[in-house]
Design an enzyme around this catalytic site. Sequence first.
Site, mmCIF file in Angstrom:
data_model
loop_
_atom_site.group_PDB
_atom_site.id
_atom_site.type_symbol
_atom_site.label_atom_id
_atom_site.label_comp_id
_atom_site.label_asym_id
_atom_site.label_seq_id
_atom_site.Cartn_x
_atom_site.Cartn_y
_atom_site.Cartn_z
ATOM 1 N N ASP A 146 -6.027 0.248 0.837
ATOM 2 C CA ASP A 146 -6.804 1.423 1.250
ATOM 3 C C ASP A 146 -6.400 2.645 0.439
ATOM 4 O OD1 ASP A 146 -8.668 0.856 3.238
ATOM 5 O OD2 ASP A 146 -7.176 0.921 4.836
ATOM 6 N N SER A 186 -4.016 1.607 8.312
ATOM 7 C CA SER A 186 -3.569 1.409 9.698
ATOM 8 C C SER A 186 -2.043 1.293 9.739
ATOM 9 C CB SER A 186 -4.210 0.151 10.296
ATOM 10 O OG SER A 186 -4.072 -0.957 9.418
ATOM 11 N N LYS A 227 -9.946 -0.089 -1.253
ATOM 12 C CA LYS A 227 -10.999 0.081 -0.249
ATOM 13 C C LYS A 227 -11.165 1.565 0.035
ATOM 14 C CE LYS A 227 -10.493 -1.255 4.259
ATOM 15 N NZ LYS A 227 -10.568 0.038 4.972
ATOM 16 N N GLU A 259 -17.176 -1.649 10.418
ATOM 17 C CA GLU A 259 -16.296 -1.530 11.583
ATOM 18 C C GLU A 259 -17.049 -1.006 12.805
ATOM 19 O OE1 GLU A 259 -12.523 0.324 10.821
ATOM 20 O OE2 GLU A 259 -12.005 0.428 12.956
HETATM 21 O O1 KIV Z 1 -6.665 0.174 7.768
HETATM 22 C C1 KIV Z 1 -7.134 -0.858 8.269
HETATM 23 O O2 KIV Z 1 -6.419 -1.676 8.859
HETATM 24 C C2 KIV Z 1 -8.565 -1.096 8.131
HETATM 25 C C3 KIV Z 1 -9.138 -2.239 8.912
HETATM 26 C C4 KIV Z 1 -9.280 -1.858 10.319
HETATM 27 C C5 KIV Z 1 -10.414 -2.710 8.319
HETATM 28 O O3 KIV Z 1 -9.234 -0.388 7.445
#
Ligand code: KIV
Length: 273
Positions: free
Chosen positions: A92, A54, A122, A191
């Site tokens: 991520d 994000s 993640k 989510e």
């Molecule tokens: O990238 C992010 O902020 C996310 C959250 C919304 C879980 O994956």
Amino acid sequence: MSTNTTDNARKVTTRRLVEMKQRGERISMLTAYDYSSAKIIDGAGIDVILVGDSASNVMAGNITTLPITLDQMIYHAKSVMKGTKRALVVVDLPFGSYQGNSKEALASAIRIMKESHAEAVKMEGGAEIRESIERILCAGIPVMGHLGLTPQSINKFGTYNVRAREQEEADKLIEDALMLQEIGCFAIVLEKIPAELARKVAQRLTIPIIGIGAGGGVDGQVLVMHDMLGINQGFSPRFLRRYADLASVMNDAVGRYIEDVKSGDFPSESESY
Ligand code: KIV
């Protein structure tokens, strides 16, 4: 002053998150992308910091999470690691860094771990990316799953609406969640799915389920820091609770600074050498 009631300064690990679920202690998780904010939220006692893709939206101003690169994620993760002492830091894997094949996925995860010193990655998806997750887990890298609304697939979904309302999609989500647990993921983010479905998954699985727009029946919650602090004003989904209005605070402070500079009031003698 922090409102955190957990005075436990012990480092959060993937194992500790599972213990928290066993004890019924809810897990708090927020995103961060830089040293200064990581230091603040870690000091406040957050359990998990997600260096989320994000960052593509709230840091770089992109409409989707797709443009952010592996190099950019590593840059953000390195900065967050320097500001974090207690929280578990999860990063991520960005779009395009793991969907090609499992060898490429492993190489991307290794770069994140080696270059940023983060503690887990993640990944969005279920059965489709099983081989990549297994290969990363085999290398000793903890993986957090992410099911339901998976923003990296926005062009396939065509909408950010609630996922898994239909039985078929809900069944696949449960199957994917069970599979992620079986192969060794330490936690799963769900989510924007119906609260009842999320509760069912959290009750069935022994690993922690962290929700965002997934109701209160799960083991923890995650929000994007810029949304919950009211820095990002252009995003108001039902699931978002705003805890501050920092955009107004910043706007007001900057306005007063401009006035003081223009009037010559700043700097004063005591602010000069
Ligand atoms: O990238 C992010 O902020 C996310 C959250 C919304 C879980 O994956």
